[in-house]
Structure formats: structure tokens, C-alpha cells
Design a protein around this motif. Sequence first.
Motif, PDB file in Angstrom:
ATOM      1  N   TYR A 151       3.952  16.212 -23.349  1.00  0.00           N
ATOM      2  CA  TYR A 151       4.239  14.828 -23.721  1.00  0.00           C
ATOM      3  C   TYR A 151       5.052  14.214 -22.592  1.00  0.00           C
ATOM      4  CZ  TYR A 151       2.828  15.924 -28.522  1.00  0.00           C
ATOM      5  OH  TYR A 151       2.120  16.305 -29.645  1.00  0.00           O
ATOM      6  N   LEU A 152       4.551  13.119 -22.039  1.00  0.00           N
ATOM      7  CA  LEU A 152       5.163  12.504 -20.868  1.00  0.00           C
ATOM      8  C   LEU A 152       5.402  11.017 -21.119  1.00  0.00           C
ATOM      9  CD1 LEU A 152       4.142  13.111 -17.181  1.00  0.00           C
ATOM     10  CD2 LEU A 152       4.424  10.772 -18.008  1.00  0.00           C
ATOM     11  N   ALA A 153       6.605  10.558 -20.818  1.00  0.00           N
ATOM     12  CA  ALA A 153       6.956   9.140 -20.969  1.00  0.00           C
ATOM     13  C   ALA A 153       7.241   8.551 -19.593  1.00  0.00           C
ATOM     14  CB  ALA A 153       8.172   8.990 -21.878  1.00  0.00           C
ATOM     15  N   SER A 154       6.740   7.352 -19.356  1.00  0.00           N
ATOM     16  CA  SER A 154       6.911   6.757 -18.024  1.00  0.00           C
ATOM     17  C   SER A 154       6.784   5.247 -18.082  1.00  0.00           C
ATOM     18  CB  SER A 154       5.831   7.301 -17.078  1.00  0.00           C
ATOM     19  OG  SER A 154       5.874   6.656 -15.818  1.00  0.00           O
ATOM     20  N   LYS A 155       7.402   4.572 -17.133  1.00  0.00           N
ATOM     21  CA  LYS A 155       7.085   3.176 -16.884  1.00  0.00           C
ATOM     22  C   LYS A 155       5.749   3.127 -16.157  1.00  0.00           C
ATOM     23  CE  LYS A 155      11.858   1.647 -16.828  1.00  0.00           C
ATOM     24  NZ  LYS A 155      12.460   2.988 -17.038  1.00  0.00           N
ATOM     25  N   SER A 156       5.063   2.034 -16.297  1.00  0.00           N
ATOM     26  CA  SER A 156       3.739   1.923 -15.682  1.00  0.00           C
ATOM     27  C   SER A 156       3.823   2.007 -14.168  1.00  0.00           C
ATOM     28  CB  SER A 156       3.068   0.610 -16.103  1.00  0.00           C
ATOM     29  OG  SER A 156       2.772   0.626 -17.485  1.00  0.00           O
ATOM     30  N   HIS A 157       4.867   1.395 -13.591  1.00  0.00           N
ATOM     31  CA  HIS A 157       5.022   1.383 -12.137  1.00  0.00           C
ATOM     32  C   HIS A 157       6.504   1.448 -11.791  1.00  0.00           C
ATOM     33  CE1 HIS A 157       0.850   0.110 -12.220  1.00  0.00           C
ATOM     34  NE2 HIS A 157       1.193  -0.950 -12.937  1.00  0.00           N
ATOM     35  N   TYR A 158       6.782   2.004 -10.609  1.00  0.00           N
ATOM     36  CA  TYR A 158       8.155   2.109 -10.129  1.00  0.00           C
ATOM     37  C   TYR A 158       8.263   1.509  -8.731  1.00  0.00           C
ATOM     38  CZ  TYR A 158       8.955   5.361 -13.977  1.00  0.00           C
ATOM     39  OH  TYR A 158       9.074   5.930 -15.218  1.00  0.00           O
ATOM     40  N   PHE A 159       9.127   0.543  -8.616  1.00  0.00           N
ATOM     41  CA  PHE A 159       9.324  -0.128  -7.331  1.00  0.00           C
ATOM     42  C   PHE A 159      10.211   0.726  -6.430  1.00  0.00           C
ATOM     43  CE2 PHE A 159      12.094  -2.803  -4.699  1.00  0.00           C
ATOM     44  CZ  PHE A 159      11.130  -3.369  -3.885  1.00  0.00           C
ATOM     45  N   GLY A 160       9.862   0.787  -5.159  1.00  0.00           N
ATOM     46  CA  GLY A 160      10.704   1.454  -4.188  1.00  0.00           C
ATOM     47  C   GLY A 160      10.418   2.932  -4.019  1.00  0.00           C
ATOM     48  N   VAL A 161       9.731   3.550  -5.004  1.00  0.00           N
ATOM     49  CA  VAL A 161       9.413   4.965  -4.914  1.00  0.00           C
ATOM     50  C   VAL A 161       7.914   5.183  -4.933  1.00  0.00           C
ATOM     51  CG1 VAL A 161      10.880   6.899  -5.517  1.00  0.00           C
ATOM     52  CG2 VAL A 161      10.934   4.878  -6.927  1.00  0.00           C
ATOM     53  N   GLY A 162       7.181   4.251  -5.482  1.00  0.00           N
ATOM     54  CA  GLY A 162       5.737   4.251  -5.328  1.00  0.00           C
ATOM     55  C   GLY A 162       4.925   4.837  -6.448  1.00  0.00           C
ATOM     56  N   GLY A 163       5.545   5.530  -7.401  1.00  0.00           N
ATOM     57  CA  GLY A 163       4.783   6.201  -8.437  1.00  0.00           C
ATOM     58  C   GLY A 163       4.534   5.346  -9.655  1.00  0.00           C
ATOM     59  N   GLY A 164       3.926   5.951 -10.647  1.00  0.00           N
ATOM     60  CA  GLY A 164       3.634   5.271 -11.891  1.00  0.00           C
ATOM     61  C   GLY A 164       2.430   5.887 -12.569  1.00  0.00           C
ATOM     62  N   VAL A 165       2.080   5.337 -13.724  1.00  0.00           N
ATOM     63  CA  VAL A 165       1.037   5.925 -14.562  1.00  0.00           C
ATOM     64  C   VAL A 165      -0.325   5.899 -13.872  1.00  0.00           C
ATOM     65  CG1 VAL A 165      -0.248   5.644 -16.715  1.00  0.00           C
ATOM     66  CG2 VAL A 165       2.255   5.452 -16.710  1.00  0.00           C
ATOM     67  N   HIS A 166      -0.674   4.787 -13.236  1.00  0.00           N
ATOM     68  CA  HIS A 166      -2.000   4.680 -12.614  1.00  0.00           C
ATOM     69  C   HIS A 166      -2.210   5.773 -11.570  1.00  0.00           C
ATOM     70  CE1 HIS A 166      -5.645   2.953 -10.924  1.00  0.00           C
ATOM     71  NE2 HIS A 166      -5.071   2.956  -9.731  1.00  0.00           N
ATOM     72  N   LEU A 167      -1.252   5.950 -10.674  1.00  0.00           N
ATOM     73  CA  LEU A 167      -1.378   6.968  -9.636  1.00  0.00           C
ATOM     74  C   LEU A 167      -1.385   8.374 -10.231  1.00  0.00           C
ATOM     75  CD1 LEU A 167       0.873   5.745  -6.690  1.00  0.00           C
ATOM     76  CD2 LEU A 167      -1.612   5.832  -6.802  1.00  0.00           C
ATOM     77  N   PHE A 168      -0.562   8.579 -11.234  1.00  0.00           N
ATOM     78  CA  PHE A 168      -0.478   9.909 -11.830  1.00  0.00           C
ATOM     79  C   PHE A 168      -1.772  10.271 -12.556  1.00  0.00           C
ATOM     80  CE2 PHE A 168       0.878  12.907 -15.204  1.00  0.00           C
ATOM     81  CZ  PHE A 168       1.356  13.920 -14.390  1.00  0.00           C
ATOM     82  N   GLU A 169      -2.321   9.323 -13.303  1.00  0.00           N
ATOM     83  CA  GLU A 169      -3.600   9.571 -13.982  1.00  0.00           C
ATOM     84  C   GLU A 169      -4.689   9.910 -12.971  1.00  0.00           C
ATOM     85  OE1 GLU A 169      -3.690   7.048 -18.123  1.00  0.00           O
ATOM     86  OE2 GLU A 169      -4.115   5.964 -16.260  1.00  0.00           O
ATOM     87  N   THR A 170      -4.719   9.165 -11.869  1.00  0.00           N
ATOM     88  CA  THR A 170      -5.709   9.436 -10.823  1.00  0.00           C
ATOM     89  C   THR A 170      -5.527  10.836 -10.262  1.00  0.00           C
ATOM     90  OG1 THR A 170      -5.829   7.092 -10.226  1.00  0.00           O
ATOM     91  CG2 THR A 170      -6.594   8.684  -8.586  1.00  0.00           C
ATOM     92  N   PHE A 171      -4.300  11.211  -9.999  1.00  0.00           N
ATOM     93  CA  PHE A 171      -3.994  12.545  -9.478  1.00  0.00           C
ATOM     94  C   PHE A 171      -4.449  13.637 -10.444  1.00  0.00           C
ATOM     95  CE2 PHE A 171      -1.166  16.204  -9.242  1.00  0.00           C
ATOM     96  CZ  PHE A 171      -1.201  16.525  -7.895  1.00  0.00           C
ATOM     97  N   ILE A 172      -4.153  13.468 -11.715  1.00  0.00           N
ATOM     98  CA  ILE A 172      -4.518  14.467 -12.716  1.00  0.00           C
ATOM     99  C   ILE A 172      -6.040  14.594 -12.825  1.00  0.00           C
ATOM    100  CG2 ILE A 172      -4.519  14.977 -15.189  1.00  0.00           C
ATOM    101  CD1 ILE A 172      -1.896  15.639 -13.797  1.00  0.00           C
ATOM    102  N   LYS A 173      -6.730  13.479 -12.855  1.00  0.00           N
ATOM    103  CA  LYS A 173      -8.186  13.510 -12.984  1.00  0.00           C
ATOM    104  C   LYS A 173      -8.841  14.137 -11.761  1.00  0.00           C
ATOM    105  CE  LYS A 173      -8.330   9.583 -16.155  1.00  0.00           C
ATOM    106  NZ  LYS A 173      -8.676   8.155 -16.329  1.00  0.00           N
ATOM    107  N   GLU A 174      -8.290  13.895 -10.578  1.00  0.00           N
ATOM    108  CA  GLU A 174      -8.860  14.469  -9.367  1.00  0.00           C
ATOM    109  C   GLU A 174      -8.690  15.979  -9.334  1.00  0.00           C
ATOM    110  OE1 GLU A 174      -6.996  12.387  -6.199  1.00  0.00           O
ATOM    111  OE2 GLU A 174      -8.376  10.680  -6.278  1.00  0.00           O
ATOM    112  N   ASN A 175      -7.627  16.488  -9.928  1.00  0.00           N
ATOM    113  CA  ASN A 175      -7.390  17.932  -9.934  1.00  0.00           C
ATOM    114  C   ASN A 175      -8.225  18.671 -10.982  1.00  0.00           C
ATOM    115  OD1 ASN A 175      -4.965  19.122  -8.153  1.00  0.00           O
ATOM    116  ND2 ASN A 175      -4.602  16.952  -8.560  1.00  0.00           N
ATOM    117  N   LYS A 176      -8.702  17.971 -12.007  1.00  0.00           N
ATOM    118  CA  LYS A 176      -9.637  18.513 -12.994  1.00  0.00           C
ATOM    119  C   LYS A 176      -9.123  19.749 -13.726  1.00  0.00           C
ATOM    120  CE  LYS A 176     -13.592  16.767 -10.373  1.00  0.00           C
ATOM    121  NZ  LYS A 176     -14.870  17.108  -9.693  1.00  0.00           N
ATOM    122  N   VAL A 177      -7.816  19.806 -13.933  1.00  0.00           N
ATOM    123  CA  VAL A 177      -7.226  20.909 -14.688  1.00  0.00           C
ATOM    124  C   VAL A 177      -6.857  20.458 -16.087  1.00  0.00           C
ATOM    125  CG1 VAL A 177      -5.272  22.533 -14.810  1.00  0.00           C
ATOM    126  CG2 VAL A 177      -6.360  22.028 -12.606  1.00  0.00           C
TER     127      VAL A 177
END
Length: 347
Positions: free
Chosen positions: A296-322
Motif C-alpha cells: 500500500y503506497l500513498a503519494s502526491k501526484s507530483h513533486y516539485f524540485g525532486v522530479g518524482g510522482g505517481v505518473h513516473l512511478f507507474e511507468t517504472f513499475i509497468k516497464e519492469n513487469k514484476v
Amino acid sequence: MSFQFNFNIEERESSPGECEISLSKHTPTIPDKDVQPEDFNDLNRSSQKECVDNNECESNANSIASNKTLFCKPAAEHQIPEDVCSVLENKIVESSLGLQFVNVSVVEKTLSDSDVYGEDIVNKSITSNSDLISGVYEGGMKIWECTFDLIRYLEDKAVNFEDKAVLDLGCGAGLLGIFSLKQNSKVVHFQDYNSTVVEEITIPNALVNCDSNDLTNNINEPSGKRIKKSDAKPGLLTKCRFFSGEWSQFTQLMKNQEPPMKYNVILTSETIYNPTYYNALHEVFRNLLADDGIVYLASKSHYFGVGGGVHLFETFIKENKVFDIHTLKVHNDGLQRMLLSLVFTHS
């Protein structure tokens, strides 16, 4: 309720002993929506996690990931003192809306005068005017907003923790793990980057929330009161273990346990703010989650100044296919916040 977040992240210069992290690859009463940040010990004070649009986030992510090195802070287990009363020495405990927690301002004042753990994170944070100093301090002394979103969800959905092994990853104050502990988890492990956070914040919070039946009677004033040493009892702390260190180091430490540690549930909040950490985070999930477990993971959609967020993380997870990743809930009041779940694809 709307929260405002403003800050910069500082990057630690590379040095010998650092490692590359590649992008490729307790049932407490829950705060009402209208509760103000000051009700939670300066909740989100000086927060550095602010949202921007997708394009800016992705641009920041690519820039950060291309040059970033992370300090391989060794993982270590923190033992609970035999005299649990010593954990609360010089601490002020506050109570608000059923939650009990040590006053961080008091802890920060104490730590600013001495560097017991060799990290000096308070003075470094003050000097840099930042709640995140990569490789030095990862924000564990603050209670971040999404933590309460996830606690509400777990309570509303009556998620079953009974007889489960639970990991509160990037725990900070440890409220997620404490919640699961009070839901009859079998064991709860708490992990944070900084030793200082674990010793001065996480362990004391676990004690005052779960192990002192008489504490509530002593915490009736908004300003908090000092805990009487005679009130502290070991109780549920016997189910807990506490760890500090960088995620890849922690993963290796738990894999080396006999038998290797596997968690039925991993809880984590506001830990995907920096895309450079995604590979290490993914490895925690891949190696330490039980085959039929859930994250279970909680996050803001985007983070200024650090670059991360849900969109990038979802893409990363889907690309790894685990893992399969699912959106559980979206909060649109103030800055958009999301709750996600991950399970192994074969599940």
C-alpha cells in the motif's frame, strides 16, 4: 483542506563509498479533513514536496536520474532499550484527535545541541533550509500529509492485518506501522534512512501509542506533558523491530536473515518523490514482499524540485513487469494525492 509545500532538495556530492542507483531497470482516531497542520506537531512544516505539471516533473526526473549517486548508508538494527523509560527521557508527548507523538520541535532543539548519532541532521536541515538532503536526511522527522490518507483508507476498508508480517518502509514517525500493530499484526518492522529518526522519533512514538496504558491519562493538555517514567510498559514493542539505512542495504540485511524475511504487507507513504530511488524501492518490494503480499503506497501526484510522482512511478513499475499497480483512491482537495497498491503479476 489545502496544504502548501515549498522547498528545495539538496544533492550530496559523490564520494568514496557511494553506490549508483539506476533508474533503468493504535487504531488511532483519524484526523478530520478540516484539521489544520498545526494540530499535528507542525505537520508538513517547511514541507518540500510540491506539485507541478507532468512535463516539468518528467524533465526534473530525467535530469536528476542522469547524474545522481546515492550514499550507501549501511543498514543497522536498533535495539529497544531494556529500560523502555529511557526512550521517553527528555521527550514531550502531545495528543491530538487520538494520536500521540513526541513533540518534534523539542527533539530538534535537543539534537541541535548534540550530535549523538553522528548524523547532525537537524543542523544540516536548518543550514540548508531543506527537509530533504539526499544521502544525508530524507525527511523522516516530519509527518507527511499522505500518511493520514493511507491510515484513513486502511481503517475505512477494514484491511486485515491480523497475524500478518508488516513493514513500514520509510517510516519516519511510524504511524502506519503503529496502526497495523494495533490491528493485531504478528510482527511490525519499521525502517527509516536515518538512525536519528528511528531512535528519537519512531521508537518513542511506538511506545507512547502502543505500550503505555496510563499515558493517555497524562496527556490531556494541547501543550503536552512529560511522561512519568513509572507509566511506561513494554507491551506491543515486543512485536517490533527497528532498522535504519539505505534501501538496498536494508534489503540485503533482511535477505540474509535466517530464514529470509518476507512481509505480507508493506506500507509506505511519500517515498516516490525522487525517481532516482525507484530501483532501490522496487528491489525492496521484489525481494521482501511475500508471494501473495500487497504493497500500500500513498503519494502526491507530483513533486516539485525532486522530479518524482505517481505518473513516473507507474511507468517504472509497468516497464519492469514484476508488479501490477492499481489506483485505490484519489484525493483532489488541495494538491492531488493518490493511494496505490502493488501485487506480484502472478497473483
